[in-house]
Design an enzyme around this catalytic site. Structure first.
Site, PDB file in Angstrom:
ATOM      1  N   HIS A   1       0.925  -1.263  -0.002  1.00  0.00           N
ATOM      2  CA  HIS A   1      -0.039  -0.235   0.013  1.00  0.00           C
ATOM      3  C   HIS A   1       0.975   1.324  -0.054  1.00  0.00           C
ATOM      4  CE1 HIS A   1      -3.411   2.926   2.191  1.00  0.00           C
ATOM      5  NE2 HIS A   1      -3.309   2.755   0.957  1.00  0.00           N
TER       6      HIS A   1
ATOM      7  N   ASP B   1       7.121   4.763 -20.865  1.00  0.00           N
ATOM      8  CA  ASP B   1       7.431   4.855 -22.413  1.00  0.00           C
ATOM      9  C   ASP B   1       8.826   4.446 -22.758  1.00  0.00           C
ATOM     10  OD1 ASP B   1       8.590   7.246 -22.310  1.00  0.00           O
ATOM     11  OD2 ASP B   1       7.003   8.346 -22.577  1.00  0.00           O
TER      12      ASP B   1
ATOM     13  N   HIS C   1       5.423  17.214 -16.531  1.00  0.00           N
ATOM     14  CA  HIS C   1       6.182  16.015 -16.659  1.00  0.00           C
ATOM     15  C   HIS C   1       7.286  16.216 -15.852  1.00  0.00           C
ATOM     16  CE1 HIS C   1       8.824  13.516 -19.458  1.00  0.00           C
ATOM     17  NE2 HIS C   1       7.764  12.925 -19.349  1.00  0.00           N
TER      18      HIS C   1
ATOM     19  N   TYR D   1       4.509  11.878 -23.717  1.00  0.00           N
ATOM     20  CA  TYR D   1       4.133  11.897 -22.277  1.00  0.00           C
ATOM     21  C   TYR D   1       2.934  10.830 -21.774  1.00  0.00           C
ATOM     22  CZ  TYR D   1       6.024  16.416 -23.010  1.00  0.00           C
ATOM     23  OH  TYR D   1       6.837  17.324 -23.356  1.00  0.00           O
ATOM     24  N   SER D   2       3.314   9.670 -22.166  1.00  0.00           N
ATOM     25  CA  SER D   2       2.320   8.531 -21.950  1.00  0.00           C
ATOM     26  C   SER D   2       2.589   7.628 -20.497  1.00  0.00           C
ATOM     27  CB  SER D   2       2.617   7.473 -23.161  1.00  0.00           C
ATOM     28  OG  SER D   2       3.673   6.920 -23.202  1.00  0.00           O
TER      29      SER D   2
END
Length: 147
Positions: A26, A34, A106, A130-131
């Site tokens: 947790h 990417d 980012h 930006y994935s």
């Protein structure tokens, strides 16, 4: 790594990824990146990238969220404007998790990827700008003892 045979019938077959998911607790963070995202030094990396776009990040995300409880997902805010079609697919993929989506710059995502709560990174072959996402693990239970 020695040869590995699996008798699993479905789900994730990659032994290192299965172990990492099983060891995630947790509030731990797991980055699914990417192919171009800098990988944090000193953290475990599960490198799944084979070719550009193989495997796709959303496919890996779907497999991971099928087995890992996720309470929060950190996403680069730039994805909304730079990769809007991908962003729509990402939201659709995350909807079943019920996780809170937190948009951050980012640059902040890169800082978070080097933070003390990052359990590991999973590198995909994704080539969409930006994935990368960072998942925060949740717990699959709550409330009082029902027995």
């Amino acid at each position: 790594m020695e040869a590995y045979k699996t008798m699993l019938k479905q789900g994730i077959l990659h032994p290192q990824l299965l172990r990492v998911l099983g060891e995630t607790g947790h509030m731990d963070h797991l980055m699914i990146s990417d192919s171009g995202m800098p990988q944090p030094l000193g953290k475990e990396r599960v490198d799944l990238a084979i070719l550009p776009q193989l495997p796709r990040l959303l496919d890996v995300l779907s497999a991971v969220t099928d087995v890992l409880t996720v309470e929060k997902v950190f996403v680069a805010e730039e994805v909304k404007t730079v990769s809007p079609r991908y962003h729509s697919k990402l939201l659709k993929a995350l909807k079943p998790t019920g996780a809170e989506i937190v948009y951050i710059p980012h640059a902040r995502l890169k800082e978070l990827s080097n933070g003390p709560t990052l359990r590991a990174s999973v590198r995909t072959g994704e080539c969409t700008s930006y994935s990368t996402v960072i998942l925060q693990a949740g717990v699959p239970y709550g409330g009082d003892d029902l027995t």
